[in-house]
Design an enzyme around this catalytic site. Structure first.
Site, PDB file in Angstrom:
ATOM      1  N   LYS A 105     -81.365  71.624 -67.804  1.00 53.48           N
ATOM      2  CA  LYS A 105     -81.471  72.810 -67.008  1.00 53.48           C
ATOM      3  C   LYS A 105     -82.817  72.582 -66.230  1.00 53.48           C
ATOM      4  CE  LYS A 105     -82.808  77.678 -66.414  1.00 53.48           C
ATOM      5  NZ  LYS A 105     -83.265  78.724 -67.477  1.00 53.48           N
ATOM      6  N   GLY A 166     -87.573  87.435 -67.515  1.00 57.06           N
ATOM      7  CA  GLY A 166     -88.065  88.524 -68.561  1.00 57.06           C
ATOM      8  C   GLY A 166     -88.354  89.900 -67.993  1.00 57.06           C
ATOM      9  N   ALA A 192     -81.488  84.842 -65.637  1.00 59.02           N
ATOM     10  CA  ALA A 192     -82.949  85.786 -65.571  1.00 59.02           C
ATOM     11  C   ALA A 192     -82.708  87.030 -65.030  1.00 59.02           C
ATOM     12  CB  ALA A 192     -84.123  84.869 -64.754  1.00 59.02           C
ATOM     13  N   GLY A 193     -83.204  87.801 -65.515  1.00 58.41           N
ATOM     14  CA  GLY A 193     -83.190  89.298 -64.969  1.00 58.41           C
ATOM     15  C   GLY A 193     -82.451  90.191 -65.809  1.00 58.41           C
ATOM     16  N   ASN A 214     -82.004  85.555 -72.202  1.00 58.76           N
ATOM     17  CA  ASN A 214     -82.918  85.115 -73.535  1.00 58.76           C
ATOM     18  C   ASN A 214     -83.515  86.653 -73.663  1.00 58.76           C
ATOM     19  OD1 ASN A 214     -84.200  83.164 -75.525  1.00 58.76           O
ATOM     20  ND2 ASN A 214     -85.981  84.028 -74.237  1.00 58.76           N
ATOM     21  N   THR A 215     -84.514  86.949 -72.880  1.00 55.16           N
ATOM     22  CA  THR A 215     -85.152  88.116 -73.448  1.00 55.16           C
ATOM     23  C   THR A 215     -84.392  89.365 -73.690  1.00 55.16           C
ATOM     24  OG1 THR A 215     -87.029  87.297 -72.082  1.00 55.16           O
ATOM     25  CG2 THR A 215     -87.277  89.672 -72.762  1.00 55.16           C
TER      26      THR A 215
END
Length: 267
Positions: A105, A166, A192-193, A214-215
């Protein structure tokens, strides 16, 4: 009761078929053990690994591979923390030397505050990586034109952001994400987001092939429970997309036909 599941089109990335359309990361967990438990609960088969932050080579210290079997899961080395094409290239070449990974990635950031991708550096790095035989999944802006350029340059998957990394803000530009998903011949995964399960469902309802997060899991009050919620959200969002939503209307419309109603006073 058996759930009706008409999704017969698998997620295929670089010729490999995956049953899960959810990908998760390895950052911000309290421990590798918690990360492994979240991965199992999520049903994900691909896990991203930040080469510059996660130990995959120093055997004298706890290693991710001791908790998450690279023979069972697809490791996806990424270039998190890189701000130039040269940094990203060095990082992924190191990953290939350390583990033989070619599916990677690419993530080249513009600044430390927004963590938005620098698309000029990203495209430059992509072109070099493709020439060197890497199979590149690319983190990018939600710009349909730039996504087409990445596809033309040889990427194997397009990964537009839903919101800053994040942030947990959810998908900020649904129209662009939908356009990218409609027009791309490659797998499109929101990256993301995502903050909660409804964000993941929306991404899938827009026609995306998958979601990476992830977050949203790692920083949940209960990461294992959130991982399970995200699994269900991705699956339900995909089913809703395949089912085809009803048309949006500006006014109310009765659910039942108005003809043949029993009139007041009729016996």
């Amino acid at each position: 009761m058996t759930l009706y599941h008409p999704d017969t089109i698998p997620l295929i990335i670089d010729g490999k078929t995956y049953n899960s359309r959810l990908l998760i990361g390895t950052g911000k967990y309290k421990s590798y053990e918690e990360n492994a438990r979240a991965l199992e609960a999520s049903g994900a088969e691909i896990i991203t690994v930040a080469v510059r932050r996660v130990n995959i080579a120093a055997s004298s210290e706890p290693m991710l591979q001791d908790f998450i079997d690279p023979k069972k899961y697809t490791y996806l080395p990424n270039t998190a923390g890189c701000f130039t094409a040269d940094e990203a290239l060095r990082t992924l070449r190191l990953a290939r030397e350390a583990g033989g990974w070619e599916l990677v990635k690419l993530e080249v950031l513009s600044d430390k505050k927004t963590l938005y991708p620098d698309m000029v550096e990203t495209l430059q790095a992509l072109e070099v990586l493709v020439k060197e035989g890497f199979k590149v999944m690319v983190y990018c802006t939600d710009d349909p034109v730039m996504c087409r350029r990445l596809e033309d340059a040889g990427a194997v998957a397009i990964m537009p952001l839903g919101a800053p990394i994040g942030s947990g803000l959810g998908i900020q530009n649904q129209l662009n994400i939908k356009l990218i998903a409609q027009n791309s011949k490659l797998p499109v995964l929101v990256d993301a987001g995502v903050g909660t399960a409804s964000d993941a469902a929306i991404a899938m309802e827009l026609g995306c092939d998958g979601v990476l997060m992830n977050t949203a899991i790692a920083e949940a009050r209960d990461p294992i429970q959130m991982a399970s919620a995200m699994k269900l959200a991705v699956e339900s969002g995909r089913l809703a997309y395949l089912a085809g939503r009803m048309a949006k209307k500006e006014y109310g419309a009765a659910s039942s036909p108005v003809e043949g109603l029993i009139k007041a006073g009729n016996k």
